[in-house]
Design an enzyme around this catalytic site. Structure first.
Site, PDB file in Angstrom:
ATOM      1  N   SER A 123       6.344  -4.622   2.812  1.00  0.00           N
ATOM      2  CA  SER A 123       6.917  -4.418   1.496  1.00  0.00           C
ATOM      3  C   SER A 123       8.406  -4.160   1.636  1.00  0.00           C
ATOM      4  O   SER A 123       8.866  -3.594   2.634  1.00  0.00           O
ATOM      5  CB  SER A 123       6.240  -3.213   0.831  1.00  0.00           C
ATOM      6  N   ASP A 130       2.193  -6.048  -6.657  1.00  0.00           N
ATOM      7  CA  ASP A 130       1.955  -5.783  -5.235  1.00  0.00           C
ATOM      8  C   ASP A 130       1.532  -4.345  -4.976  1.00  0.00           C
ATOM      9  O   ASP A 130       0.756  -4.074  -4.060  1.00  0.00           O
ATOM     10  CB  ASP A 130       3.214  -6.109  -4.433  1.00  0.00           C
TER      11      ASP A 130
END
Length: 557
Positions: A468, A78
């Site tokens: 996130s 990510d």
């Protein structure tokens, strides 16, 4: 054994000839066949050590009398995918991972599985597969990264992203940024704070699907190799006793996981993944239960980005089991549930102790009496939205401010770094949901830019996308329904006042219903640039974030 379908009987002679081609001996064929799902690759820092973990698992399986067989699963980093079109391809891999693992496990009739994931979508994707395939399964992750050290302080990836914002604000120099770049990620492993990967690996323990230490033993510790060998041995016990994932991942087990989630202060992404895993296990898990559990669950940990402690500190303090032991002091967990150890939750944590009350607060002295995650509802989010309450500063727990509206992440970042966002603003980023993105991008860049620019205690951010686990501040994601489906977030205009009340679980657009109804007339969602490929198929099938962004089969719920 399942594997008898491909190994035993005269009709299986062709199958055995293919095993011969693989170099299998007759002795190997007679043993239970254990699939080891290896997420190893050379692009994800959290996965670069998984080859060693897999070899240890193989050793454990073989020592316990099984035949280990390795096959792969994909994984996206990510951090590397962040801030560009690549992030559209992160969440969507969760379903590819689940689907491909299902295909391999059933096509080859494995008797058991050991899942070896580590980073963000990899863990929930394999948990979904475990629930779906439902053969004896154990998880062993690659473990967390050690924290970096910059200017005498422990640091992690969120510090790196915030340093970019600090540079833009003139608070640090290029030389300072380079020092962060060199030092914040010093080892292999999943990034060192309580981000999504570590959250999900810890919750795998809480669910009962991983052995003690799965979420916290650092990737570079030899103890992690020993854990992997034990995981390989333990799957053989599960095969003998026929203990399956759906025996473990019951409704009560998910309540335990949500409770531990609240105590740890996990990533908001857990509120996307746990419902999706539950869906595969045949358990209905909606967001409504989160606030109920949060109201009685104390927040015991402030790991980065919420505070100055890291996964290595949690490990030394006693790990997930120590947190669970604290929660039992208030009778907040179901302790009679079976786990992959073959023992109950209560038996597992009987000898667990909180070794550092500065890392794991005792229940008598929590950071807060309520949990680390809150679900907010209101006319801006009728189906709900999610915020990591434990990472919000006190002065932003209630906030009212003017909307600054952007139809994509890139435009918002440009405005933040360009100094166009000021104290009191509420940044709204829409068309980033599961369908609107498509792919529901994670947005660490704008939250980090806000923090780095010194606006973390005065500016809120609201999106139908997600954040996130490294994000902190009043960052409210998963707003549902999303803009692409005509949710109220689609009709927010520049300057509209928005009221956020985290203690009251409210998210309100202070605009009259009649005005909103007028704005809804002739609504046409923003068009996507995606015209082909997997994202197009994903967009057509994906459900709301409030349901875990699962792929719906036409004609079925």
């Amino acid at each position: 054994m399942n594997s008898d379908n491909v190994k035993t009987g005269s009709a299986q002679a062709p199958h055995r000839s293919l095993f011969n081609a693989l170099g299998f001996t007759e002795e190997e064929r007679k043993r239970p066949m254990i699939g080891i799902v290896s997420s190893y690759n050379e692009i994800v820092p959290g996965h670069m050590n998984l080859d060693k973990i897999v070899e240890a698992v193989k050793m454990g399986v073989a020592m316990a009398g099984g035949t280990p067989v390795v096959f792969p699963a994909i994984a996206v980093c990510d951090g590397i995918a962040m801030g560009h079109i690549g992030m559209k391809y992160s969440l969507v891999t969760r379903d590819l991972i689940a689907d491909s693992t299902e295909c391999m496990a059933i096509a080859h009739q494995f008797d058991g599985l050991v899942m070896v994931p580590n980073c963000d979508k990899n863990v929930p994707g394999l948990l979904m597969a475990a629930a779906r395939v439902n053969i004896p399964t154990v998880f062993v992750s690659g473990g967390p990264m050690l924290a970096g050290h910059v200017k005498g302080k422990k640091r992690s990836l969120s510090s790196m992203f915030e340093a970019v914002g600090e540079l833009a604000a003139g608070k640090i120099t290029e030389e300072d940024l380079c020092e962060f770049e060199e030092k914040v990620c010093p080892t292999c492993g999943s990034c060192s704070g309580m981000y999504t990967a570590n959250s999900m690996n810890c919750l795998t323990e809480a669910l009962g699907m991983g052995l003690r230490g799965n979420g916290t033993i650092p990737a570079v510790y030899s103890e992690r190799i020993r854990l992997a060998k034990h995981a390989g041995m333990q799957v053989m016990e599960l095969v003998k006793k026929n203990i399956r994932p759906r025996d473990i991942m019951t409704e009560k087990a998910f309540m335990n996981a949500l409770t531990v989630d609240m105590a740890l202060g996990c990533s908001t992404n857990s509120m996307l993944h746990l419902p999706a895993i539950a869906h595969e296990a045949g358990v209905k898990l909606n967001l409504e239960i989160a606030n109920e559990l949060s109201s009685k669950t104390p927040n015991l940990c402030h790991l980065a980005p919420a505070g100055p402690t890291y996964m290595e500190d949690l490990n030394e303090a006693g790990g997930v089991y120590a947190v669970m032991k604290e929660l039992t002091k208030k009778n907040l967990l179901y302790t009679d549930l079976i786990t992959v150890t073959g023992k109950t939750v209560g038996e597992n944590i009987a000898n667990a102790y909180n070794l550092d009350p500065n890392v794991i607060r005792p229940v008598e002295n929590p950071y807060s009496e309520t949990g680390g995650i809150a679900v907010l509802k209101g006319n801006l989010a009728p189906e709900g939205s999610v915020v990591k309450r434990s990472a919000v500063v006190p002065e932003m727990m209630e906030h009212t401010g003017p909307a600054r509206v952007f139809d994509c992440e890139e435009d918002a970042i440009a405005a933040i770094k360009g100094g166009k966002i000021v104290a009191g603003d509420v940044v709204v980023i829409r068309y980033e949901g599961p369908k609107g993105g498509p792919g529901m991008r994670e947005m660490l860049n704008p939250t980090s830019a806000i923090a780095g620019m010194g606006l973390g205690s005065t500016v809120a951010l609201i999106t139908d996308g997600r954040f996130s686990g490294a994000s902190r501040g009043a960052s409210i994601g998963h707003v549902s329904p999303e803009a692409a489906l005509g949710g109220p977030i689609a009709f927010v205009k520049e300057g509209d006042m928005i009221h956020i009340d985290i203690p009251g679980n409210k998210l309100e657009l202070l605009v009259e219903d009649s005005v909103l109804n007028e704005r809804k007339k002739d609504f046409t969602p923003k068009k996507t640039d995606i015209k082909s490929g997997y994202l197009l198929r994903y967009r057509e099938l994906v459900s709301s974030a409030s349901e875990g962004a699962v792929l719906k089969v036409p004609g079925r719920n």
